[in-house]
Write a protein that holds these residues in place. Sequence first.
Motif, PDB file in Angstrom:
ATOM      1  N   SER A 257       0.856  -1.184   0.000  1.00 41.60           N
ATOM      2  CA  SER A 257       0.000   0.000   0.000  1.00 41.60           C
ATOM      3  C   SER A 257       0.894   1.237   0.000  1.00 41.60           C
ATOM      4  CB  SER A 257      -0.902   0.009   1.235  1.00 41.60           C
ATOM      5  OG  SER A 257      -1.688   1.182   1.262  1.00 41.60           O
ATOM      6  N   ILE A 258       0.790   2.042  -1.050  1.00 40.90           N
ATOM      7  CA  ILE A 258       1.582   3.263  -1.196  1.00 40.90           C
ATOM      8  C   ILE A 258       0.630   4.453  -1.194  1.00 40.90           C
ATOM      9  CG2 ILE A 258       3.152   4.545  -2.701  1.00 40.90           C
ATOM     10  CD1 ILE A 258       4.102   1.850  -3.809  1.00 40.90           C
ATOM     11  N   ARG A 259       0.947   5.444  -0.370  1.00 40.75           N
ATOM     12  CA  ARG A 259       0.091   6.624  -0.286  1.00 40.75           C
ATOM     13  C   ARG A 259       0.940   7.897  -0.260  1.00 40.75           C
ATOM     14  NH1 ARG A 259      -2.846   3.374  -1.535  1.00 40.75           N
ATOM     15  NH2 ARG A 259      -4.884   2.736  -0.712  1.00 40.75           N
ATOM     16  N   GLY A 260       0.604   8.820  -1.144  1.00 39.42           N
ATOM     17  CA  GLY A 260       1.236  10.137  -1.156  1.00 39.42           C
ATOM     18  C   GLY A 260       2.745  10.105  -1.316  1.00 39.42           C
TER      19      GLY A 260
ATOM     20  N   HIS B 150       8.706  11.361  -8.249  1.00 38.26           N
ATOM     21  CA  HIS B 150       7.333  10.957  -7.924  1.00 38.26           C
ATOM     22  C   HIS B 150       6.686  12.067  -7.108  1.00 38.26           C
ATOM     23  CE1 HIS B 150       9.458   6.834  -7.850  1.00 38.26           C
ATOM     24  NE2 HIS B 150       8.885   6.968  -9.030  1.00 38.26           N
TER      25      HIS B 150
ATOM     26  N   GLY C  43       3.260  12.336  -5.303  1.00 41.59           N
ATOM     27  CA  GLY C  43       1.947  11.933  -4.818  1.00 41.59           C
ATOM     28  C   GLY C  43       1.441  10.639  -5.424  1.00 41.59           C
TER      29      GLY C  43
ATOM     30  N   ASP D  82      -0.144   7.011  -5.318  1.00 36.67           N
ATOM     31  CA  ASP D  82      -1.002   6.107  -4.542  1.00 36.67           C
ATOM     32  C   ASP D  82      -1.156   4.811  -5.330  1.00 36.67           C
ATOM     33  OD1 ASP D  82      -1.421   8.116  -2.649  1.00 36.67           O
ATOM     34  OD2 ASP D  82      -3.347   8.721  -3.506  1.00 36.67           O
ATOM     35  N   LEU D  83      -0.874   3.680  -4.691  1.00 35.30           N
ATOM     36  CA  LEU D  83      -0.943   2.401  -5.407  1.00 35.30           C
ATOM     37  C   LEU D  83      -1.130   1.261  -4.415  1.00 35.30           C
ATOM     38  CD1 LEU D  83      -0.556   0.782  -8.100  1.00 35.30           C
ATOM     39  CD2 LEU D  83       1.896   0.710  -7.536  1.00 35.30           C
ATOM     40  N   ASP D  84      -2.003   0.318  -4.762  1.00 32.30           N
ATOM     41  CA  ASP D  84      -2.167  -0.906  -3.989  1.00 32.30           C
ATOM     42  C   ASP D  84      -1.818  -2.105  -4.865  1.00 32.30           C
ATOM     43  OD1 ASP D  84      -3.088   0.226  -1.577  1.00 32.30           O
ATOM     44  OD2 ASP D  84      -5.136   0.347  -2.354  1.00 32.30           O
TER      45      ASP D  84
ATOM     46  N   GLY E 286       5.628  10.589   2.216  1.00 38.21           N
ATOM     47  CA  GLY E 286       4.604   9.602   1.931  1.00 38.21           C
ATOM     48  C   GLY E 286       4.818   8.303   2.684  1.00 38.21           C
ATOM     49  N   SER E 287       4.018   7.315   2.340  1.00 37.12           N
ATOM     50  CA  SER E 287       3.979   6.047   3.071  1.00 37.12           C
ATOM     51  C   SER E 287       4.099   4.869   2.118  1.00 37.12           C
ATOM     52  CB  SER E 287       2.659   5.945   3.853  1.00 37.12           C
ATOM     53  OG  SER E 287       2.458   4.647   4.359  1.00 37.12           O
TER      54      SER E 287
ATOM     55  N   LYS F 198       3.481  11.172 -11.843  1.00 39.02           N
ATOM     56  CA  LYS F 198       2.180  10.704 -11.363  1.00 39.02           C
ATOM     57  C   LYS F 198       1.913   9.283 -11.840  1.00 39.02           C
ATOM     58  CE  LYS F 198       0.941  14.827  -9.757  1.00 39.02           C
ATOM     59  NZ  LYS F 198       0.703  15.107  -8.318  1.00 39.02           N
TER      60      LYS F 198
END
Length: 255
Positions: A19-22, A33, A35, A37-39, A72-73, A232
């Motif tokens: 799980s990737i966020r921001g 990169h 922002g 967001d990717l699952d 980000g995370s 993006k």
Amino acid sequence: MMASKAVEQAGNNTDVVISIRGLRTAFGSRVIHDGIDLDVYRGEVLALVGGSGSGKSTLLREMIMLQETAGGSIKLFGTEVVDISEEGARKMRHRLGVLFQQGALFSGLTVLQNVGFPLREHTQLDDKVIDALARLKIVQAGLEPEAASLYPSELSGGMIKRAALARAMVLDPELLFLDEPTSGLDPNSAGSFDELVLKLKDLLGLTILMVTHDLDSLWTVADRVAVLGDGKLQGVDTMQALSVSQQPHIREYFE
């Protein structure tokens, strides 16, 4: 960003492994990169594509904790790995396998020694057990048993990829990262490698994140494809959906 029914169903019915966020990545003033967001869902093959300089391999390196982010995370199996401790990273890497673009085999070690290396680094198993497990993975990766005694300089390009895959699998990972796995291979060898990846995915229940520019591999192997461009995530969907997309960044990549 696209959202097909298949993706929605995956999100509803399948565990999220990555799980990737921001996510933000920058080298000085250059933003790679901005922002993201990717699952990535358990049991799928997700391919990461994009033009040169879009940050595909950089993103992979961030996920395997070899590259720092600017913000980000990134969570693997629900655990935050941005700024993770060395001990935490060591434990997490036991659950991962990585095939680097050029194979990254140690030139002074045989295939058997290369494949067994992670076991010697991360377990207390004795040499006989390590060699037996390494031989099993060598065969599982599609090499003949005799290849165990060869050095990297004696291997073809396809054999190097398979030896590197055997090493990536030797700790029985849940999550496998492949960086340009068919790069430099002829079409027949690339096709055979794609078939091997699918076979191992089904046999071992792997989740796979693959960086590639090989369109044949994308059609053969990927359940979903994520397209990077201009910092993006331009779209995430099946190849069927992306190939008819009217989004300019996506059309440019697939034309």
